[in-house]
Design an enzyme around this catalytic site. Structure first.
Site, short mmCIF file in Angstrom:
data_model
loop_
_atom_site.label_atom_id
_atom_site.label_comp_id
_atom_site.label_asym_id
_atom_site.label_seq_id
_atom_site.Cartn_x
_atom_site.Cartn_y
_atom_site.Cartn_z
N HIS A 62 0.86 -1.19 0.00
CA HIS A 62 0.00 0.00 0.00
C HIS A 62 0.90 1.24 0.00
O HIS A 62 1.01 1.94 1.00
CB HIS A 62 -0.95 -0.05 1.20
CG HIS A 62 -1.91 -1.20 1.11
ND1 HIS A 62 -3.08 -1.14 0.37
CD2 HIS A 62 -1.84 -2.47 1.59
CE1 HIS A 62 -3.70 -2.30 0.44
NE2 HIS A 62 -2.97 -3.13 1.18
N GLY A 67 -5.45 1.52 5.20
CA GLY A 67 -6.13 1.63 6.49
C GLY A 67 -7.37 2.49 6.42
O GLY A 67 -8.08 2.51 5.41
N TYR A 129 -10.50 -2.66 -3.19
CA TYR A 129 -11.29 -3.82 -2.73
C TYR A 129 -12.55 -4.03 -3.58
O TYR A 129 -13.02 -5.12 -3.74
CB TYR A 129 -11.75 -3.59 -1.28
CG TYR A 129 -10.84 -4.12 -0.20
CD1 TYR A 129 -9.51 -4.40 -0.42
CD2 TYR A 129 -11.35 -4.31 1.09
CE1 TYR A 129 -8.69 -4.87 0.59
CE2 TYR A 129 -10.54 -4.78 2.11
CZ TYR A 129 -9.22 -5.06 1.87
OH TYR A 129 -8.43 -5.52 2.89
N HIS A 194 -7.66 -10.26 -2.58
CA HIS A 194 -7.60 -10.29 -1.12
C HIS A 194 -8.62 -11.29 -0.61
O HIS A 194 -9.80 -11.21 -0.93
CB HIS A 194 -7.90 -8.88 -0.58
CG HIS A 194 -8.37 -8.84 0.85
ND1 HIS A 194 -7.59 -8.33 1.87
CD2 HIS A 194 -9.54 -9.22 1.42
CE1 HIS A 194 -8.28 -8.41 3.00
NE2 HIS A 194 -9.47 -8.94 2.77
N HIS A 223 -3.00 -13.41 1.27
CA HIS A 223 -3.38 -13.63 2.69
C HIS A 223 -3.77 -15.09 2.93
O HIS A 223 -4.54 -15.38 3.85
CB HIS A 223 -4.52 -12.71 3.15
CG HIS A 223 -4.40 -11.26 2.76
ND1 HIS A 223 -3.22 -10.57 2.79
CD2 HIS A 223 -5.34 -10.38 2.33
CE1 HIS A 223 -3.44 -9.32 2.39
NE2 HIS A 223 -4.71 -9.17 2.10
N ARG A 226 -3.71 -16.64 6.44
CA ARG A 226 -4.33 -15.87 7.52
C ARG A 226 -5.06 -16.73 8.55
O ARG A 226 -5.24 -16.30 9.69
CB ARG A 226 -5.26 -14.80 6.96
CG ARG A 226 -6.56 -15.31 6.38
CD ARG A 226 -7.40 -14.15 5.84
NE ARG A 226 -7.59 -13.12 6.83
CZ ARG A 226 -7.67 -11.80 6.54
NH1 ARG A 226 -7.61 -11.39 5.30
NH2 ARG A 226 -7.85 -10.93 7.49
N ASP A 284 2.33 -6.78 2.22
CA ASP A 284 1.17 -5.95 2.59
C ASP A 284 1.67 -4.66 3.29
O ASP A 284 0.97 -4.10 4.14
CB ASP A 284 0.20 -6.71 3.49
CG ASP A 284 -1.24 -6.23 3.38
OD1 ASP A 284 -1.51 -5.31 2.59
OD2 ASP A 284 -2.10 -6.76 4.11
N SER A 288 -2.85 -1.43 7.13
CA SER A 288 -3.05 -1.35 8.58
C SER A 288 -3.18 -2.76 9.15
O SER A 288 -3.66 -3.68 8.49
CB SER A 288 -4.30 -0.53 8.91
OG SER A 288 -5.46 -1.21 8.48
ZN ZN Z 1 -5.58 -7.38 1.60
#
Ligand code: ZN
Length: 388
Positions: A62, A67, A129, A194, A223, A226, A284, A288
């Site tokens: 980013h 965030g 997104y 994502h 991710h 995760r 990433d 945030s």
């Molecule tokens: Zn992401």
């Protein structure tokens, strides 16, 4: 000015023995034993006992900050050049996340161009997104065709409460646009996806492969480490031919809640028989890292760092017993191939002069060269961002 690196132990990323490397005009010119150039024409770096590896590629950063998921005060700052340098990261791909409104494509491209001027190579994804994508030109195909730095779309969020809840058809159309724009522009046209903690997991990606003419190589889900459920799903997905990306920025609380550390995730994927060419790490960075309590209250918030990228690779070597040449691929040759960055990710004559020298004992980053320019030498920063 030419740079002559003497007696480096080559990991291209595959082991290549000891040789000299001559850099000039932003390219690797020669890699041979005992290159001799009069000293007045070049800067000589003694790399005896050091490992020379390709500059690292961080395919999900980013760069202009992210965030904002807890309000304006937790919007994260943009990427300082020195973080990239200290992390050995010589190529970044910038993306927007949840916030594609106060952050937009114009700002993302401006930041990418700024970092390029400051000394590293930069690319970007179109969108954020949400689906439909907010592109700079009228369509994603035109962004790919007419904006050099745009190499794909993303990060498009699926299986997450923060996603735009696209229908499968809307997602399939997006992957198709990326495919078409990628073909016409000769770029990857990859969709960086994502994945959240939602139970639908990789469902839409599997359906793209099963129900459309589009291929797994058009999507790069991130991710995947995760949570244990998504990780297990990722093993099956990767064994069926998909790419899987793990995120290196983390918090202790994430690991306590079941996130799989990248080094361990790499070892487990390899043990499960996944093609090592299908696994990547990204940081990433500048995203945030919110820490919520079980009532959904924000306890703490940190910022992801590109300096987390290589330490995860180092950990894979030192703690999980993975050979350096295999571990290095996840941040060099693999992302270069997946993103179709033809001059990146390998040490060979004709490739871009992006290179890192590592201490052979502790694998610390010692020297960083990007586009033929020394940005860090023997642990000392030689460049910084304009306002740093
Ligand atoms: Zn992401």
């Amino acid at each position: 000015m030419l740079i002559l690196i003497k007696n480096a132990d080559i990991y291209a990323p595959e082991p290549g023995g000891t040789c000299d490397i001559l850099l000039g005009g932003g390219k690797i010119l020669r890699m041979e034993a005992d290159i001799r150039i009069p000293r007045k024409y070049c800067e000589v770096i003694d790399a005896r006992n050091l490992k020379a590896v390709p500059g690292f590629i961080d395919g999900h950063v980013h760069i202009m900050g992210g965030g904002g998921e807890g309000g304006f005060a937790n919007r994260t700052p943009d990427l300082p050049l020195t973080d990239a340098i200290q992390g050995g990261v010589t190529t970044v791909v910038g993306c927007l996340g949840t916030d594609g409104y106060t952050r937009n494509m114009a700002g993302l491209l401006a930041k990418a161009k700024g970092l390029e001027e400051e000394g590293i190579s930069t690319f970007a994804y179109s969108g954020s997104y949400g689906v439909p994508l907010r592109t700079l030109m009228p369509t994603l195909e035109e962004d790919l065709l007419f904006i050099d730095k745009i190499i794909g779309a993303g990060e498009v969020a699926l299986s997450d409460h923060r996603s735009s809840q696209p229908t499968f058809e809307a997602f399939a159309q997006l992957v198709a646009m990326a495919r078409r724009g990628g073909m016409l522009s000769g770029k990857a046209g990859i969709v960086n996806v994502h994945l959240g903690d939602g139970p639908r997991g990789l469902d839409f990606l599997r359906r793209i492969i099963a129900e459309t003419e589009l291929s797994a190589t058009q999507m790069w889900p991130t991710h995947i480490n995760r949570n244990p459920h998504l990780f297990e799903e990722g093993i099956t997905y990767a064994k069926a031919g998909g790419f899987v990306d793990f995120t290196t920025s983390t918090l202790p609380s994430y690991l306590e809640e079941g996130e799989i550390p990248c080094a361990k995730a790499l070892r487990r994927m390899l043990e499960a028989g996944v093609d090592p060419g299908h696994i990547t790490f990204t940081s990433d960075g500048q995203g945030s890292l919110p820490d919520w309590d079980r009532h959904g209250r924000l306890q703490d918030i940190q910022v992801g760092r590109v300096t987390s990228l290589f330490p995860a690779v180092r950990q894979a070597v030192q703690e999980e017993g993975i050979p350096l040449e295999t571990a290095l691929r996840v941040i060099t040759a693999n992302p270069a191939r997946i993103l179709k960055l033809k001059a990146k990710g390998r040490l060979a004559p004709g490739m871009d002069a992006d290179l890192v020298l590592l201490d052979p004992h502790n694998l610390e980053v010692r020297t960083v060269i990007a586009k033929g320019r020394l940005l860090m030498k023997s642990g000392k920063l030689m460049a910084k961002g304009t306002f740093q």
